[in-house]
Design a protein around this motif. Structure first.
Motif, PDB file in Angstrom:
ATOM      1  N   VAL A  87      -2.884  43.721  19.876  1.00 54.44           N
ATOM      2  CA  VAL A  87      -2.646  42.944  21.011  1.00 54.44           C
ATOM      3  C   VAL A  87      -1.373  42.906  21.881  1.00 54.44           C
ATOM      4  N   LYS A  88      -0.278  43.024  21.046  1.00 48.84           N
ATOM      5  CA  LYS A  88       0.950  43.294  21.719  1.00 48.84           C
ATOM      6  C   LYS A  88       0.940  44.559  22.514  1.00 48.84           C
ATOM      7  N   ASN A  89       0.465  45.738  22.038  1.00 57.43           N
ATOM      8  CA  ASN A  89       0.553  46.977  22.829  1.00 57.43           C
ATOM      9  C   ASN A  89      -0.558  47.012  24.105  1.00 57.43           C
ATOM     10  N   LYS A  90      -1.590  46.242  23.886  1.00 58.91           N
ATOM     11  CA  LYS A  90      -2.456  46.168  25.019  1.00 58.91           C
ATOM     12  C   LYS A  90      -1.887  45.389  26.154  1.00 58.91           C
ATOM     13  N   ALA A  91      -1.262  44.013  25.700  1.00 59.57           N
ATOM     14  CA  ALA A  91      -0.394  43.376  26.669  1.00 59.57           C
ATOM     15  C   ALA A  91       0.715  44.191  27.280  1.00 59.57           C
ATOM     16  N   LEU A  92       1.586  44.712  26.424  1.00 60.84           N
ATOM     17  CA  LEU A  92       2.657  45.713  26.967  1.00 60.84           C
ATOM     18  C   LEU A  92       2.243  46.718  27.916  1.00 60.84           C
ATOM     19  N   ARG A  93       1.028  47.486  27.661  1.00 64.53           N
ATOM     20  CA  ARG A  93       0.726  48.501  28.408  1.00 64.53           C
ATOM     21  C   ARG A  93       0.242  48.021  30.031  1.00 64.53           C
ATOM     22  N   ILE A 152      -5.833  30.880  18.951  1.00 59.00           N
ATOM     23  CA  ILE A 152      -5.434  32.266  18.844  1.00 59.00           C
ATOM     24  C   ILE A 152      -6.463  33.214  18.828  1.00 59.00           C
ATOM     25  N   THR A 153      -7.766  32.848  18.671  1.00 51.84           N
ATOM     26  CA  THR A 153      -8.848  33.909  18.920  1.00 51.84           C
ATOM     27  C   THR A 153      -9.045  33.761  20.513  1.00 51.84           C
ATOM     28  N   LEU A 154      -8.977  32.751  21.084  1.00 49.97           N
ATOM     29  CA  LEU A 154      -9.207  32.937  22.662  1.00 49.97           C
ATOM     30  C   LEU A 154      -8.268  33.636  23.421  1.00 49.97           C
ATOM     31  N   GLY A 155      -6.779  33.658  22.775  1.00 47.81           N
ATOM     32  CA  GLY A 155      -5.783  34.175  23.378  1.00 47.81           C
ATOM     33  C   GLY A 155      -6.068  35.777  23.024  1.00 47.81           C
ATOM     34  N   THR A 156      -6.539  36.180  21.796  1.00 41.74           N
ATOM     35  CA  THR A 156      -6.737  37.674  21.443  1.00 41.74           C
ATOM     36  C   THR A 156      -7.975  38.135  22.588  1.00 41.74           C
ATOM     37  N   MET A 157      -9.053  37.461  22.410  1.00 43.28           N
ATOM     38  CA  MET A 157     -10.156  37.857  23.323  1.00 43.28           C
ATOM     39  C   MET A 157      -9.982  38.155  24.901  1.00 43.28           C
ATOM     40  N   GLY A 158      -8.890  37.033  25.311  1.00 44.35           N
ATOM     41  CA  GLY A 158      -8.458  37.014  26.666  1.00 44.35           C
ATOM     42  C   GLY A 158      -7.707  38.321  27.087  1.00 44.35           C
ATOM     43  N   THR A 159      -6.636  38.671  26.013  1.00 47.66           N
ATOM     44  CA  THR A 159      -6.095  39.977  26.270  1.00 47.66           C
ATOM     45  C   THR A 159      -6.973  41.101  26.147  1.00 47.66           C
TER      46      THR A 159
END
Length: 478
Positions: free
Chosen positions: A17-23, A165-172
């Motif tokens: 999730v972090k790397n997706k957001a970072l990209r 947390i689940t919502l944040g992950t799917m949103g990302t």
């Protein structure tokens, strides 16, 4: 211990999730806003934590107060907040705002986006699990028209914090997919569950619109949801647009017809027309609140191996031309269909079926996985206010017309059948043309494939016309 090879990957092929957001953050052209209502600002939190967010985030907000929300996005016709209409209002407002405030002359290469969600998480009593809408409007080229992905989710976790947390992950995952997987919607859909599982959240509706999705058929995307196990059933209207089952079925009387519809025959239409007439004559049925659902099971679509998408769309097109709503489900047993509908309504329901299908209900092999066996299944099936409308069968050998009055069930099942029959739960369809009882969809389909004649008279005129005009069932897509 063997050392790690130099060329061996040091990370999971699925980005974190972090790397997706970072990209996304490190892409100097992606720039937009986040508007999240109902479960904190869990999606944008991932982008702040990843670093480099200043180049990506123009604004983030959460209009929790209803008056503030209405002042910003307007008042919806139904005055509700966790709806598709509200989500779309949020997305349109935010993208319009960023276009107004960010100069294209100053930022000619920017790809604008707006991400939004509006959700209700689990309540304190834990009776209401929660659900919500999330979506993104985005560009893949500067100044192009916005494309859009809209999703509805149902939460399955029993803790509001975990749901956030689940919502944040799917949103990302959604934002990442919109920019880096938009050219393969099936893969984009699959990767919405990266770092998540079906026990946490269920996607029961998705729609892709806009220029980058101009070739996407959302009915196929619905089919993918069921194939991937992301949900048990999806629905689309006669127009072909995906619809949310909860919206369509809430407090409705529901009549369901399961079949292959390959193609729709005169028998299918007689079953539909006559069972609907009987259903609407029921005192507990409100015509204005009645929904008719034509159901096709995933196992039926897979009856000849892999699912042929053209074949699926041909069936859907035919039913749509007849003005019918279609449901694709992963329900093998009928009691599961009734349980599914019972999530949304306590009103009277009806199932329309033929004799052979009805007899299969009494086959105990289908219920060995239930601790209560067939009795548990029938309890679940008829627990609700349900009636079965039975279409007659012509015995191919003797020509005898078989109805509930003379059908033969297994000796052990006679009393069970008699109980439901005597209590008016099984109703015969008596208005039919005996001459059409020899028509079977599979035989008509074979005649069409082989280029034979004579099948035209076995189908409703409109169906025959459409098959010839669009050459449905005549060729398969590679």
């Amino acid at each position: 211990m063997r050392s790690r090879d130099k060329d061996e990957s040091d990370f999971d092929p699925v980005p974190s999730v972090k790397n997706k957001a970072l990209r996304v953050n490190l892409n100097e052209n992606i720039y937009g806003t986040f508007a999240e209502i109902g479960a904190g600002q869990e999606t944008v939190r991932n982008f702040f934590r990843a670093g480099g967010a200043s180049g990506t985030i123009a604004k983030t907000m959460s209009a929790y107060d209803k008056d503030f929300s209405d002042a910003i996005y307007g008042i919806e016709k139904d005055a509700r907040y966790v709806t598709e209409a509200r989500l779309k209002s949020m997305l349109r407002y935010e993208t319009d705002l960023i276009e107004q405030r960010i100069s294209r002359e100053k930022h000619p290469d920017k790809l604008f986006f707006s991400y939004a969600n509006t959700v209700a998480t689990i309540d304190f009593a834990k009776k209401y699990k929660g659900h919500g809408w999330l979506g993104i409007r985005f560009q893949t080229r500067p100044k192009e028209e916005f494309s859009e992905i809209i999703i509805h989710v149902q939460f399955h976790e029993n803790n509001a914090g975990l749901q956030q947390i689940t919502l944040g992950t799917m949103g990302t995952n959604l934002i990442y997919g919109a920019f880096y997987q938009y050219d393969n919607p099936k893969q984009l859909l699959k990767h919405l569950y990266d770092h998540l599982n079906n026990d946490q959240v269920e996607i029961d509706m998705i729609n892709f619109t806009g220029p980058v999705f101009k070739d996407v058929d959302n009915r196929l995307m619905s089919l993918q949801l069921v194939k991937n196990g992301m949900t048990q059933a999806v629905m689309f209207a006669s127009t072909g647009n995906n619809v949310l089952p909860a919206n369509e079925l809430y407090k409705k009387n529901i009549l369901t017809l399961r079949g292959s519809y390959r193609p729709v025959t005169k028998v299918n239409m007689n079953m539909y027309e006559q069972s609907l007439k009987l259903f609407l004559d029921e005192k507990k049925v409100n015509k204005e609140k009645t929904k008719v659902i034509f159901e096709i099971t995933l196992s039926n679509l897979r009856s000849e191996g892999d699912i042929d998408e053209k074949d699926f769309l041909d069936r859907a097109d035919l039913l749509g031309s007849l003005g019918q709503m279609v449901m694709i489900s992963n329900f093998q047993e009928y009691y599961k269909v009734v349980e599914y509908f019972s999530q949304y309504t306590a009103e009277r329901m009806g199932l329309t079926m033929g004799i052979n299908t009805f007899l299969a209900l009494f086959d105990e092999k289908y219920y060995r996985h239930l601790s209560g066996g067939i009795l548990e299944a029938f309890g679940k099936l008829f627990f609700r206010d349900l009636k079965v409308y039975l279409h007659p069968l012509k015995d191919p050998e003797t020509g005898e017309i078989i109805t509930s009055e003379n059908l033969k069930v297994h000796p052990r099942m006679k009393e069970l059948f008699k109980f439901f029959k005597d209590n008016g739960r099984v109703v015969d369809i008596t208005d039919y043309n005996p001459e059409i009882l020899d028509i079977y969809s599979r035989e008509v389909h074979q005649m069409i494939l082989e280029g034979q004649t004579g099948w035209e008279e076995m189908l409703p005129p409109k169906t025959t016309e459409m098959i010839k005009e669009k050459r449905l069932f005549m060729t398969s897509k590679d």
